[in-house]
Design an enzyme around this catalytic site. Sequence first.
Site, PDB file in Angstrom:
ATOM      1  N   TYR A  24       0.836  -1.217   0.000  1.00 30.97           N
ATOM      2  CA  TYR A  24       0.000   0.000   0.000  1.00 30.97           C
ATOM      3  C   TYR A  24       0.870   1.266   0.000  1.00 30.97           C
ATOM      4  O   TYR A  24       0.590   2.229  -0.720  1.00 30.97           O
ATOM      5  CB  TYR A  24      -0.910  -0.053   1.230  1.00 30.97           C
ATOM      6  CG  TYR A  24      -1.916   1.052   1.365  1.00 30.97           C
ATOM      7  CD1 TYR A  24      -3.119   1.023   0.653  1.00 30.97           C
ATOM      8  CD2 TYR A  24      -1.709   2.117   2.245  1.00 30.97           C
ATOM      9  CE1 TYR A  24      -4.065   2.029   0.811  1.00 30.97           C
ATOM     10  CE2 TYR A  24      -2.646   3.125   2.409  1.00 30.97           C
ATOM     11  CZ  TYR A  24      -3.824   3.070   1.696  1.00 30.97           C
ATOM     12  OH  TYR A  24      -4.758   4.068   1.859  1.00 30.97           O
ATOM     13  N   SER A  25       1.941   1.269   0.798  1.00 32.14           N
ATOM     14  CA  SER A  25       2.784   2.467   0.858  1.00 32.14           C
ATOM     15  C   SER A  25       3.494   2.675  -0.475  1.00 32.14           C
ATOM     16  O   SER A  25       3.644   3.815  -0.931  1.00 32.14           O
ATOM     17  CB  SER A  25       3.781   2.390   2.015  1.00 32.14           C
ATOM     18  OG  SER A  25       4.644   1.297   1.859  1.00 32.14           O
ATOM     19  N   LYS A  74       0.868   4.103  -2.820  1.00 26.44           N
ATOM     20  CA  LYS A  74       0.497   5.489  -2.506  1.00 26.44           C
ATOM     21  C   LYS A  74       1.631   6.466  -2.792  1.00 26.44           C
ATOM     22  O   LYS A  74       1.394   7.632  -3.133  1.00 26.44           O
ATOM     23  CB  LYS A  74       0.018   5.589  -1.053  1.00 26.44           C
ATOM     24  CG  LYS A  74      -1.328   4.902  -0.805  1.00 26.44           C
ATOM     25  CD  LYS A  74      -2.394   5.366  -1.783  1.00 26.44           C
ATOM     26  CE  LYS A  74      -3.807   5.083  -1.329  1.00 26.44           C
ATOM     27  NZ  LYS A  74      -4.807   5.449  -2.358  1.00 26.44           N
TER      28      LYS A  74
HETATM   29  P1  NAP Z   1     -13.286   2.299   1.691  1.00 26.93           P
HETATM   30  O1  NAP Z   1     -14.315   2.775   2.665  1.00 26.93           O
HETATM   31  O2  NAP Z   1     -12.733   0.917   1.809  1.00 26.93           O
HETATM   32  O3  NAP Z   1     -13.852   2.550   0.223  1.00 26.93           O
HETATM   33  C1  NAP Z   1     -13.100   2.183  -0.905  1.00 26.93           C
HETATM   34  C2  NAP Z   1     -14.050   2.034  -2.069  1.00 26.93           C
HETATM   35  O4  NAP Z   1     -13.284   1.630  -3.223  1.00 26.93           O
HETATM   36  C3  NAP Z   1     -15.102   0.954  -1.822  1.00 26.93           C
HETATM   37  O5  NAP Z   1     -16.378   1.444  -2.179  1.00 26.93           O
HETATM   38  C4  NAP Z   1     -14.638  -0.169  -2.734  1.00 26.93           C
HETATM   39  O6  NAP Z   1     -15.676  -0.979  -3.248  1.00 26.93           O
HETATM   40  C5  NAP Z   1     -14.000   0.594  -3.870  1.00 26.93           C
HETATM   41  N1  NAP Z   1     -13.137  -0.249  -4.669  1.00 26.93           N
HETATM   42  C6  NAP Z   1     -12.235  -1.161  -4.238  1.00 26.93           C
HETATM   43  N2  NAP Z   1     -11.660  -1.785  -5.267  1.00 26.93           N
HETATM   44  C7  NAP Z   1     -12.205  -1.258  -6.395  1.00 26.93           C
HETATM   45  C8  NAP Z   1     -12.032  -1.493  -7.776  1.00 26.93           C
HETATM   46  N3  NAP Z   1     -11.154  -2.403  -8.224  1.00 26.93           N
HETATM   47  N4  NAP Z   1     -12.772  -0.782  -8.662  1.00 26.93           N
HETATM   48  C9  NAP Z   1     -13.663   0.125  -8.237  1.00 26.93           C
HETATM   49  N5  NAP Z   1     -13.868   0.402  -6.934  1.00 26.93           N
HETATM   50  C10 NAP Z   1     -13.160  -0.293  -6.024  1.00 26.93           C
HETATM   51  O7  NAP Z   1     -11.990   3.245   1.722  1.00 26.93           O
HETATM   52  P2  NAP Z   1     -11.817   4.784   2.105  1.00 26.93           P
HETATM   53  O8  NAP Z   1     -11.281   4.818   3.471  1.00 26.93           O
HETATM   54  O9  NAP Z   1     -13.017   5.564   1.738  1.00 26.93           O
HETATM   55  O10 NAP Z   1     -10.595   5.142   1.135  1.00 26.93           O
HETATM   56  C11 NAP Z   1     -10.756   5.829  -0.097  1.00 26.93           C
HETATM   57  C12 NAP Z   1      -9.383   6.155  -0.657  1.00 26.93           C
HETATM   58  O11 NAP Z   1      -8.654   6.947   0.276  1.00 26.93           O
HETATM   59  C13 NAP Z   1      -8.522   4.932  -0.943  1.00 26.93           C
HETATM   60  O12 NAP Z   1      -7.745   5.146  -2.091  1.00 26.93           O
HETATM   61  C14 NAP Z   1      -7.640   4.867   0.288  1.00 26.93           C
HETATM   62  O13 NAP Z   1      -6.451   4.164   0.025  1.00 26.93           O
HETATM   63  C15 NAP Z   1      -7.426   6.331   0.570  1.00 26.93           C
HETATM   64  N6  NAP Z   1      -7.043   6.622   1.955  1.00 26.93           N
HETATM   65  C16 NAP Z   1      -7.863   6.324   3.005  1.00 26.93           C
HETATM   66  C17 NAP Z   1      -7.455   6.621   4.304  1.00 26.93           C
HETATM   67  C18 NAP Z   1      -8.306   6.330   5.521  1.00 26.93           C
HETATM   68  O14 NAP Z   1      -7.823   6.571   6.642  1.00 26.93           O
HETATM   69  N7  NAP Z   1      -9.526   5.836   5.383  1.00 26.93           N
HETATM   70  C19 NAP Z   1      -6.218   7.230   4.523  1.00 26.93           C
HETATM   71  C20 NAP Z   1      -5.419   7.507   3.430  1.00 26.93           C
HETATM   72  C21 NAP Z   1      -5.838   7.218   2.158  1.00 26.93           C
HETATM   73  P3  NAP Z   1     -16.300  -2.219  -2.412  1.00 26.93           P
HETATM   74  O15 NAP Z   1     -17.105  -1.585  -1.353  1.00 26.93           O
HETATM   75  O16 NAP Z   1     -17.130  -2.960  -3.398  1.00 26.93           O
HETATM   76  O17 NAP Z   1     -15.132  -2.996  -1.908  1.00 26.93           O
END
Ligand code: NAP
Length: 244
Positions: free
Chosen positions: A145-146, A149
Site C-alpha cells: 500500500y505504501s 500510494k
Molecule cells: P473504503 O471505505 O474501503 O472505500 C473504498 C471504495 O473503493 C469501496 O467502495 C470499494 O468498493 C471501492 N473499490 C475497491 N476496489 C475497487 C475497484 N477495483 N474498482 C472500483 N472500486 C473499487 O476506503 P476509504 O477509506 O473511503 O478510502 C478511499 C481512498 O482513500 C482509498 O484510495 C484509500 O487508500 C485512501 N485513503 C484512506 C485513508 C483512511 O484513513 N480511510 C487514509 C489515506 C488514504 P467495495 O465496497 O465494493 O469494496
Amino acid sequence: MTGAARGIGAAVAKRLSEDGHNVAVIDLAEDASQETADAIAAATGGKTLGVGADVSNEDAVKGAVEKVAAELGGPTILINNAGIIRDNMLFKMSVDDWDAVMGVHLRGAFLMARTCQAHMVEAKWGRIVNLSSTSALGNRGQANYSAAKAGMQGFTKTLAIELGKFGVTANAIAPGFIQTDMTAATAARMKVPFDDFIKFSAEQIPVQRVGQPEDIAHLASFFASEGAGFISGQVVYAAGGPKD
Ligand code: NAP
C-alpha cells in the site's frame, strides 16, 4: 469519481454534486453505486449516475467512461479514489496481496486517467485528483500500500507536467486517519475495538481528532474548482498536522 459507493469517495461525490457538477459514482458493484448516486441526487437535487466497474480492468474502465460520457457528458473532473488494503508484514505478504493493491491503486488510476484525459484535452480543461496517503511515507505492515500510494504521487506530478498545456491540473490528496470502513478493517486486523483505535489515534494527531470523509471532500472540491487552475502537481497531506 471512483470507489464512490461509500467512505471518502461517497463524501467527495456528494460534495462535487453540491458544487453543481454532474457526478458519476463508479464502484465495483453497480447496485451499490446506483444506491449512493440516488441518495446524493435526492440530497442535492443534482444529476448523478451509478456505474459498476472494476478500475483495474481495462475494458471495464473503457465501458464505464463511455457510459458516463453518453449520459452525463465527457468527464472533465476525475477523482481516483478506489482503494483496497491487503496488509501484512513483508515476510508474510503474498504476490496476490502485492498485485491486488498495485492493480486497484496504480493500474486503476492509470487506466482511468488515460481514458478520461481524451475528454479533458478536447475540452481544454480538466481536473485530476488522486488519493495518496500518509502511508506513502512508510507504514509497518503496508509495503504494498505504501509503495502504491508513493507511486500515486509520482504519477500525479507526471500528469501535471504532461497535461498542463491542455488546461488540465493534477493534484494528490494524502489523507491521514479518516474514519471509514478501511480504518475499521485496520483496527479489526490489529484486534483493537474501532472506538479505542479512534481515541488512541486522535491523541497522536495535533488537532486531537481523526479525520472524516468530509475533510477530504473539502480539499477535493478546492482542487476541482475553477480557481485552483494554477495549482498542479501538488501533494497535500490532510492529516490534522504536518507530515513529510
Ligand atoms: P473504503 O471505505 O474501503 O472505500 C473504498 C471504495 O473503493 C469501496 O467502495 C470499494 O468498493 C471501492 N473499490 C475497491 N476496489 C475497487 C475497484 N477495483 N474498482 C472500483 N472500486 C473499487 O476506503 P476509504 O477509506 O473511503 O478510502 C478511499 C481512498 O482513500 C482509498 O484510495 C484509500 O487508500 C485512501 N485513503 C484512506 C485513508 C483512511 O484513513 N480511510 C487514509 C489515506 C488514504 P467495495 O465496497 O465494493 O469494496
